[in-house]
Design a protein around this motif. Structure first.
Motif, PDB file in Angstrom:
ATOM      1  N   GLN A 178       3.997  91.077 -35.435  1.00  0.00           N
ATOM      2  CA  GLN A 178       4.742  90.570 -34.304  1.00  0.00           C
ATOM      3  C   GLN A 178       4.024  89.207 -33.800  1.00  0.00           C
ATOM      4  O   GLN A 178       3.141  89.079 -34.481  1.00  0.00           O
ATOM      5  N   ARG A 179       4.727  88.376 -33.367  1.00  0.00           N
ATOM      6  CA  ARG A 179       4.133  87.153 -32.645  1.00  0.00           C
ATOM      7  C   ARG A 179       2.800  87.224 -31.795  1.00  0.00           C
ATOM      8  O   ARG A 179       3.019  88.358 -31.108  1.00  0.00           O
ATOM      9  N   LEU A 282      -5.412  93.385 -33.701  1.00  0.00           N
ATOM     10  CA  LEU A 282      -5.567  94.794 -34.327  1.00  0.00           C
ATOM     11  C   LEU A 282      -4.948  94.859 -35.714  1.00  0.00           C
ATOM     12  O   LEU A 282      -3.787  94.222 -35.848  1.00  0.00           O
ATOM     13  N   ASN A 283      -5.469  95.544 -36.564  1.00  0.00           N
ATOM     14  CA  ASN A 283      -4.795  95.991 -37.918  1.00  0.00           C
ATOM     15  C   ASN A 283      -4.616  97.260 -38.121  1.00  0.00           C
ATOM     16  O   ASN A 283      -5.045  98.099 -37.191  1.00  0.00           O
ATOM     17  N   ALA A 284      -3.782  97.550 -38.924  1.00  0.00           N
ATOM     18  CA  ALA A 284      -3.082  98.798 -39.112  1.00  0.00           C
ATOM     19  C   ALA A 284      -2.890  98.899 -40.724  1.00  0.00           C
ATOM     20  O   ALA A 284      -2.458  98.260 -41.480  1.00  0.00           O
ATOM     21  N   LEU A 311       4.875 101.650 -33.057  1.00  0.00           N
ATOM     22  CA  LEU A 311       3.336 101.012 -33.162  1.00  0.00           C
ATOM     23  C   LEU A 311       2.837  99.929 -32.194  1.00  0.00           C
ATOM     24  O   LEU A 311       2.076  99.653 -31.640  1.00  0.00           O
ATOM     25  N   VAL A 312       4.195  99.183 -32.137  1.00  0.00           N
ATOM     26  CA  VAL A 312       3.853  97.700 -31.189  1.00  0.00           C
ATOM     27  C   VAL A 312       3.693  98.234 -29.838  1.00  0.00           C
ATOM     28  O   VAL A 312       2.842  97.761 -28.972  1.00  0.00           O
ATOM     29  N   ALA A 313       4.708  99.288 -29.469  1.00  0.00           N
ATOM     30  CA  ALA A 313       4.505  99.697 -28.027  1.00  0.00           C
ATOM     31  C   ALA A 313       3.262 100.254 -27.653  1.00  0.00           C
ATOM     32  O   ALA A 313       2.679 100.143 -26.871  1.00  0.00           O
ATOM     33  N   PRO A 316      -0.078  96.916 -28.252  1.00  0.00           N
ATOM     34  CA  PRO A 316       0.486  95.445 -28.038  1.00  0.00           C
ATOM     35  C   PRO A 316      -0.592  94.437 -28.787  1.00  0.00           C
ATOM     36  O   PRO A 316       0.035  93.261 -28.985  1.00  0.00           O
ATOM     37  N   ASP A 317      -1.772  94.671 -29.049  1.00  0.00           N
ATOM     38  CA  ASP A 317      -2.443  93.622 -29.752  1.00  0.00           C
ATOM     39  C   ASP A 317      -2.751  93.801 -31.271  1.00  0.00           C
ATOM     40  O   ASP A 317      -3.266  93.254 -32.050  1.00  0.00           O
TER      41      ASP A 317
END
Length: 403
Positions: A178-179, A282-284, A311-313, A316-317
């Protein structure tokens, strides 16, 4: 003349030609103590007689001897997968995915000692280790390949042959989730990493539930005719809770990165590419490139259409999605303070827009990221070997390639 004394021919010698037109004779060989019906699986080794340009392919087993099944090393002390031994790998390691990236970034290194070439070793499993110096500090670049199991090999086997505290920076490629992360940015896992794993129990229980429902819809079942009870008298919905159990994908809690190394890396990256091209977050790390990263298709039932949005929800980072950093940070966390680690990736794709970086731009970004990572590695403070380790090293007279 091509068979050693402890081998015997298993079949006739047949002449053939290689791609250069040279004649090749193939001999099938095996130890004389093994009967014809118990011969081992065959692997091929080629020998070339330069005198008459005559090549001979000898088929047989050619493996080192390993004695410790718990942590295999050969007679020289070389590790099982990476093939390196003590003295060949520096305490400061740059982990990269591909061999080509390792070779590219090795151009940034100085020789380990004046007048000598960089140390290079490629293992039988394809792991390349290159050791030299950067800003005067011994540094190794290791090609890690893809996935968490390969990162496990790299961290554990290098930890086994390096004395004192270590620092490991991963430089890879990733998807920007995400941006503000965008194509070509350097994304740093300063907030740590989570892991994403496809949960096979979801499909197992789904199959079981469907089987149960089919069975419960038979004309008579446990004395009933309405198909609403199972053999133990419980309803199918109650037994499986309406299938509100496991989800198709599981995510871990975040594991932290080393804050000192993360701050150094962010500062160095900002100097190299500019602060507007560096994003910390944060990384996944996923256990696959496709399903667990939310890539969809019609060939498989992956149930991952909403994975990225979920995942984004939940995080958020979250800025980056790849396959290795979690394992690196998790092992560093469990290393009893002996490893400092951080991950940084070039954003090769935008998952939110489906855009992909043009590959001719990648090399410049790899070099920029490599310079930033090597600078951070050279400047991070590390504790040397303990007194007990130092005494042991003196007794063993370990030869270091950078001395």
């Amino acid at each position: 003349m091509y068979l050693s004394g402890h081998r015997r021919a298993m079949g006739p010698t047949k002449p053939c030609s290689d791609m250069h037109g040279r004649q090749i004779c193939v001999n099938l060989v095996a130890p004389t103590s093994i009967s014809a019906y118990r011969r081992p699986r065959l692997v091929t080794r080629a020998q070339v007689d330069k005198a008459d340009d005559h090549a001979v392919a000898v088929i047989g087993r050619h493996k080192p001897t390993y004695k410790n099944a718990n942590f295999p090393t050969d007679g020289e002390g070389r590790t099982y997968h990476l093939g390196t031994k003590e003295g060949e790998v520096a305490p400061r390691i740059l982990s990269v995915g591909s061999v080509s990236r390792a070779l590219l970034l090795s151009k940034l290194l100085d020789p380990p000692t004046p007048g000598r070439p960089l140390f290079q070793r490629t293992s039988s499993r394809g792991f390349l280790t290159i050791t030299g110096r950067y800003d005067g500090e011994p540094v190794s670049i290791v090609s890690t390949h893809m996935g968490q199991p390969n990162m496990d090999f790299v961290v554990r086997e290098n930890r086994a042959i390096v004395r004192g505290q270590m620092a490991i920076v991963r430089l890879g490629t990733c998807g920007a989730v995400q941006r503000p992360a965008k194509l070509g940015d350097l994304l740093i896992a300063a907030h740590g990493s989570i892991a994403i794993r496809r949960n096979p129990d979801y499909w197992t229980l789904m199959d079981g539930r469907e089987s149960l429902l089919r069975a419960s819809n038979s004309p008579t079942r446990n004395g009933t005719a309405n198909g609403t009870t199972t053999t133990n008298g419980n309803s199918g919905a109650a037994t499986y809770g309406g299938f509100s159990g496991p989800k198709p994908y599981m995510t871990s809690l975040p594991v932290p990165a080393n804050p000192q190394l993360a701050a150094l890396l962010a500062a160095e990256a900002a100097q190299v590419v500019g602060p507007d091209r560096v994003v910390e977050g944060l990384n996944a790390s996923a256990d696959s490139f496709y399903s667990s990263q939310g890539r969809t298709g019609s060939d498989f039932d992956d149930r991952n259409e909403g994975l990225l949005a979920d995942l984004v929800a939940a995080h958020p980072d979250l800025v980056s999605l790849e396959m290795e950093t979690f394992q690196l940070l998790d092992l560093a966390r469990c290393s009893k303070g002996s490893i400092k680690a951080i991950g940084m990736c070039v954003a090769l794709a935008e998952r939110y827009s489906n855009a992909f970086l043009e590959y001719h731009k990648l090399e410049e970004l790899e070099i920029s990221g490599g310079n930033a990572a090597l600078r951070a590695l050279a400047h991070v403070s590390l504790d040397g070997p303990s007194e007990a380790e130092a005494e042991t090293l003196k007794e063993r007279e370990v030869q270091y390639v950078w001395n």
